[in-house]
Design a protein around this motif. Structure first.
Motif, PDB file in Angstrom:
ATOM      1  N   GLU A 141       0.839  -1.201   0.000  1.00 19.08           N
ATOM      2  CA  GLU A 141       0.000   0.000   0.000  1.00 19.08           C
ATOM      3  C   GLU A 141       0.875   1.254   0.000  1.00 19.08           C
ATOM      4  O   GLU A 141       0.560   2.245  -0.663  1.00 19.08           O
ATOM      5  N   LYS A 146       0.902   4.431  -2.601  1.00 16.91           N
ATOM      6  CA  LYS A 146       0.799   5.824  -2.167  1.00 16.91           C
ATOM      7  C   LYS A 146       1.960   6.647  -2.717  1.00 16.91           C
ATOM      8  O   LYS A 146       1.783   7.808  -3.089  1.00 16.91           O
ATOM      9  N   LYS A 205      -8.227   7.535  -0.472  1.00 19.17           N
ATOM     10  CA  LYS A 205      -9.122   7.154   0.624  1.00 19.17           C
ATOM     11  C   LYS A 205      -8.933   5.702   1.027  1.00 19.17           C
ATOM     12  O   LYS A 205      -9.035   5.350   2.195  1.00 19.17           O
ATOM     13  N   GLU A 206      -8.653   4.845   0.017  1.00 17.85           N
ATOM     14  CA  GLU A 206      -8.586   3.410   0.287  1.00 17.85           C
ATOM     15  C   GLU A 206      -7.782   2.719  -0.813  1.00 17.85           C
ATOM     16  O   GLU A 206      -7.867   3.087  -1.985  1.00 17.85           O
ATOM     17  N   VAL A 244      -6.910  -1.319  -2.105  1.00 14.54           N
ATOM     18  CA  VAL A 244      -7.179  -2.747  -1.953  1.00 14.54           C
ATOM     19  C   VAL A 244      -6.270  -3.512  -2.903  1.00 14.54           C
ATOM     20  O   VAL A 244      -6.383  -3.387  -4.128  1.00 14.54           O
ATOM     21  N   HIS A 267      -9.556   3.929  -4.188  1.00 13.39           N
ATOM     22  CA  HIS A 267     -10.613   4.926  -4.070  1.00 13.39           C
ATOM     23  C   HIS A 267      -9.925   6.260  -3.785  1.00 13.39           C
ATOM     24  O   HIS A 267      -9.246   6.408  -2.765  1.00 13.39           O
ATOM     25  N   THR A 309     -13.816  -5.753  -5.006  1.00 17.11           N
ATOM     26  CA  THR A 309     -13.149  -5.661  -3.706  1.00 17.11           C
ATOM     27  C   THR A 309     -14.002  -6.169  -2.554  1.00 17.11           C
ATOM     28  O   THR A 309     -13.513  -6.225  -1.423  1.00 17.11           O
ATOM     29  N   PHE A 368     -12.949  -7.503   2.385  1.00 16.31           N
ATOM     30  CA  PHE A 368     -13.329  -7.081   3.730  1.00 16.31           C
ATOM     31  C   PHE A 368     -14.141  -8.152   4.446  1.00 16.31           C
ATOM     32  O   PHE A 368     -14.678  -7.918   5.504  1.00 16.31           O
TER      33      PHE A 368
END
Length: 196
Positions: free
Chosen positions: A15, A19, A28-29, A31, A47, A84, A88
């Motif tokens: 991740e 970024k 925001k998110e 995955v 996202h 996605t 979760f």
């Protein structure tokens, strides 16, 4: 719309790597998808905070993250949620087991030949091209292409949305279950042909 898909990531991308790759965007998110064995698939869904962030993210299309080109595609929220949702819900995980050597080409002109496809994927080393056909034995606008290496797979995906015969061609990875089905259909069509 504030959702994107990243394709062709190095397998150990994190991740934080994403970024960094999208350093001028507000995320925001993130995955990261895995395959059926729980290994990274090379795809991620992101996202973003705003449409302006999507524009900035799209400007990074085909830039390098470490040693690989990364393909950036804008997607709809419905696709983001569909792809996605399992991430979760660990007990209902629906990971995709992608084949690491095959690509699917869609929206091909019906007259496309193996040579046309090899020319379209001009920067790739190709082992085999299978033009898929319908039950009537006519091309259905799709082909499965076996690549020589992971790097060829990534180079092939970079051709996504490029033009062949006046059409924009979709290039995507193939799930192993899809590959098995496609091969079986080809065998069935060969069996169904009348003897000369």
């Amino acid at each position: 719309n504030t959702f994107i898909r990243l394709k062709g990531l190095v397998w150990n991308a994190t991740e934080e790597d994403i970024k960094g790759f999208l350093k001028d965007c507000t995320l925001k998110e993130v995955v990261l998808l895995t395959n059926g064995r729980g290994k990274p698939s090379g795809d991620a869904f992101v996202h973003l905070d705003s449409e302006a962030d999507v524009d900035r993210a799209m400007a990074h299309d085909k830039e390098h993250l470490r040693e690989r080109f990364v393909i950036v595609e804008e997607i709809y929220e419905s696709q983001y949620k569909r792809e996605t949702q399992g991430a979760f819900q660990p007990n209902q995980m629906k990971n995709k087991d992608y084949c690491d050597s095959h690509l699917r080409l869609s929206n091909l002109p019906s007259i496309s030949s193996e040579l046309d496809i090899q020319t379209f994927l001009k920067d790739c080393k190709i082992k085999e091209v299978r033009i898929l056909k319908n039950r009537g034995g006519k091309p259905n606008g799709e082909a499965i292409v076996e690549m020589e290496s992971d790097d060829d797979l990534v180079r092939g995906m970079i051709c996504n949305n490029s033009s062949l015969g006046g059409r924009f061609i979709s290039v995507d990875k193939v799930e192993k279950c899809e590959l098995d089905t496609s091969v079986e259909n080809i065998k069935n069509l060969s069996t169904d042909k009348p003897d000369d």
